[in-house]
Design a protein around this motif. Structure first.
Motif, PDB file in Angstrom:
ATOM      1  N   GLY A   1      44.231  52.314  42.868  1.00  0.00           N
ATOM      2  CA  GLY A   1      45.366  52.318  43.786  1.00  0.00           C
ATOM      3  C   GLY A   1      45.820  50.904  44.123  1.00  0.00           C
ATOM      4  O   GLY A   1      46.986  50.669  44.447  1.00  0.00           O
ATOM      5  N   ASP A   2      44.920  49.948  44.023  1.00  0.00           N
ATOM      6  CA  ASP A   2      45.234  48.533  44.253  1.00  0.00           C
ATOM      7  C   ASP A   2      45.856  47.975  42.981  1.00  0.00           C
ATOM      8  O   ASP A   2      45.276  48.061  41.901  1.00  0.00           O
ATOM      9  CB  ASP A   2      43.946  47.778  44.611  1.00  0.00           C
ATOM     10  CG  ASP A   2      44.192  46.302  44.894  1.00  0.00           C
ATOM     11  OD1 ASP A   2      45.361  45.868  44.894  1.00  0.00           O
ATOM     12  OD2 ASP A   2      43.191  45.587  45.109  1.00  0.00           O
ATOM     13  N   ILE A   3      47.054  47.394  43.088  1.00  0.00           N
ATOM     14  CA  ILE A   3      47.795  46.899  41.931  1.00  0.00           C
ATOM     15  C   ILE A   3      47.022  45.810  41.192  1.00  0.00           C
ATOM     16  O   ILE A   3      47.075  45.734  39.957  1.00  0.00           O
ATOM     17  CB  ILE A   3      49.212  46.423  42.329  1.00  0.00           C
ATOM     18  CG1 ILE A   3      50.099  46.217  41.091  1.00  0.00           C
ATOM     19  CG2 ILE A   3      49.150  45.165  43.124  1.00  0.00           C
ATOM     20  CD1 ILE A   3      50.466  47.458  40.394  1.00  0.00           C
ATOM     21  N   GLN A   4      46.283  44.970  41.914  1.00  0.00           N
ATOM     22  CA  GLN A   4      45.490  43.909  41.272  1.00  0.00           C
ATOM     23  C   GLN A   4      44.387  44.514  40.397  1.00  0.00           C
ATOM     24  O   GLN A   4      44.174  44.094  39.261  1.00  0.00           O
ATOM     25  CB  GLN A   4      44.885  42.978  42.345  1.00  0.00           C
ATOM     26  CG  GLN A   4      44.028  41.863  41.793  1.00  0.00           C
ATOM     27  CD  GLN A   4      44.818  40.860  40.952  1.00  0.00           C
ATOM     28  OE1 GLN A   4      45.994  40.619  41.190  1.00  0.00           O
ATOM     29  NE2 GLN A   4      44.151  40.304  39.954  1.00  0.00           N
ATOM     30  N   VAL A   5      43.682  45.511  40.923  1.00  0.00           N
ATOM     31  CA  VAL A   5      42.605  46.169  40.170  1.00  0.00           C
ATOM     32  C   VAL A   5      43.186  46.893  38.952  1.00  0.00           C
ATOM     33  O   VAL A   5      42.633  46.830  37.851  1.00  0.00           O
ATOM     34  CB  VAL A   5      41.830  47.145  41.079  1.00  0.00           C
ATOM     35  CG1 VAL A   5      40.834  47.970  40.278  1.00  0.00           C
ATOM     36  CG2 VAL A   5      41.124  46.383  42.191  1.00  0.00           C
ATOM     37  N   LYS A   6      44.332  47.558  39.166  1.00  0.00           N
ATOM     38  CA  LYS A   6      44.978  48.277  38.056  1.00  0.00           C
ATOM     39  C   LYS A   6      45.352  47.309  36.925  1.00  0.00           C
ATOM     40  O   LYS A   6      45.122  47.583  35.757  1.00  0.00           O
ATOM     41  CB  LYS A   6      46.219  49.007  38.568  1.00  0.00           C
ATOM     42  CG  LYS A   6      46.886  49.895  37.553  1.00  0.00           C
ATOM     43  CD  LYS A   6      48.002  50.696  38.201  1.00  0.00           C
ATOM     44  CE  LYS A   6      48.550  51.721  37.245  1.00  0.00           C
ATOM     45  NZ  LYS A   6      49.519  52.613  37.873  1.00  0.00           N
ATOM     46  N   THR A   7      45.907  46.154  37.287  1.00  0.00           N
ATOM     47  CA  THR A   7      46.282  45.147  36.298  1.00  0.00           C
ATOM     48  C   THR A   7      45.058  44.627  35.559  1.00  0.00           C
ATOM     49  O   THR A   7      45.089  44.446  34.330  1.00  0.00           O
ATOM     50  CB  THR A   7      47.030  43.982  36.989  1.00  0.00           C
ATOM     51  OG1 THR A   7      48.154  44.503  37.690  1.00  0.00           O
ATOM     52  CG2 THR A   7      47.489  42.959  35.980  1.00  0.00           C
ATOM     53  N   GLU A   8      43.969  44.400  36.281  1.00  0.00           N
ATOM     54  CA  GLU A   8      42.739  43.912  35.653  1.00  0.00           C
ATOM     55  C   GLU A   8      42.167  44.950  34.682  1.00  0.00           C
ATOM     56  O   GLU A   8      41.674  44.600  33.604  1.00  0.00           O
ATOM     57  CB  GLU A   8      41.700  43.548  36.718  1.00  0.00           C
ATOM     58  CG  GLU A   8      42.042  42.286  37.483  1.00  0.00           C
ATOM     59  CD  GLU A   8      41.064  41.992  38.611  1.00  0.00           C
ATOM     60  OE1 GLU A   8      40.128  42.797  38.843  1.00  0.00           O
ATOM     61  OE2 GLU A   8      41.234  40.953  39.266  1.00  0.00           O
TER      62      GLU A   8
END
Length: 194
Positions: A165-172
């Motif tokens: 749900g966190d965009i940073q985690v999704k990108t990683e």
């Protein structure tokens, strides 16, 4: 002369003619059966090659399944180590299955025949023969000798993670999958886990 008359009479007898015709028919049927024997009862050589190919195919299916499971488990383990991801599930789909290139024994022969006739003309006949057979181990196991194994192309990857749900985690997560499999971003889908 009496013996000859009896013999002539026996030949003219219709029962004797029927017996001869039946024997000729039986001989013809036997000849046809012998000529078509391979059609009805193929040799064991072909059966053993079919069994070998079937065995190789079954082993390939098992190895492909093991390869897929192993790859998904490794990916799941690596992605789970990323900060903020939490519990993760992955699914990898492929374009095709793994391909095994067996060692082949190839034989090739070329024959050129040149004939000259009495009028001075020439005729050239060229004959090319090729055959291939699969090489197996000589220790009696009949195991296929493999030159190389081509791993399947990845069609897409789906990642379901708690922290997605966190965009940073999704990108990683997307970057990690892109790096591991060398696939473009549009083949990687990341979703948040319930």
């Amino acid at each position: 002369m009496k013996g000859f008359e009896k013999y002539k009479e026996m030949i003219n007898n219709t029962n004797y003619k029927k017996i001869i015709y039946n024997l000729v028919a039986i001989i013809i049927v036997c000849v046809i059966a012998l000529l078509s024997w391979d059609t009805f009862f193929p040799s064991n050589k072909n059966n053993s090659e079919t069994k070998l190919v079937g065995t190789v195919k079954e082993k390939d299916d098992i190895q492909a399944s093991d390869y897929k499971d192993s790859l998904e488990q490794q990916l799941k383990h690596i992605l789970g180590q990323i900060k903020g991801v939490g519990a993760v599930e992955v699914m990898v789909t492929y374009e095709s299955t793994a391909e095994v290139v067996p060692a082949l024994n190839k034989t090739q022969s070329n024959q050129i025949t040149e004939e000259k006739d009495a009028q001075g003309g020439t005729r050239t006949t060229k004959q090319d023969d090729q055959s291939e057979s699969i090489i197996t181990s000589s220790n009696g196991t009949g195991q296929l000798i493999v030159l190389k194994e081509i791993k399947p192309q990845i069609r897409g990857v789906v990642v379901v993670a708690e922290g997605a749900g966190d965009i940073q985690v999704k990108t990683e997560l997307i970057e990690a999958v892109k790096t591991i499999f060398q696939v473009p971003a549009h083949k990687v889908m990341v979703y948040e886990k319930e």
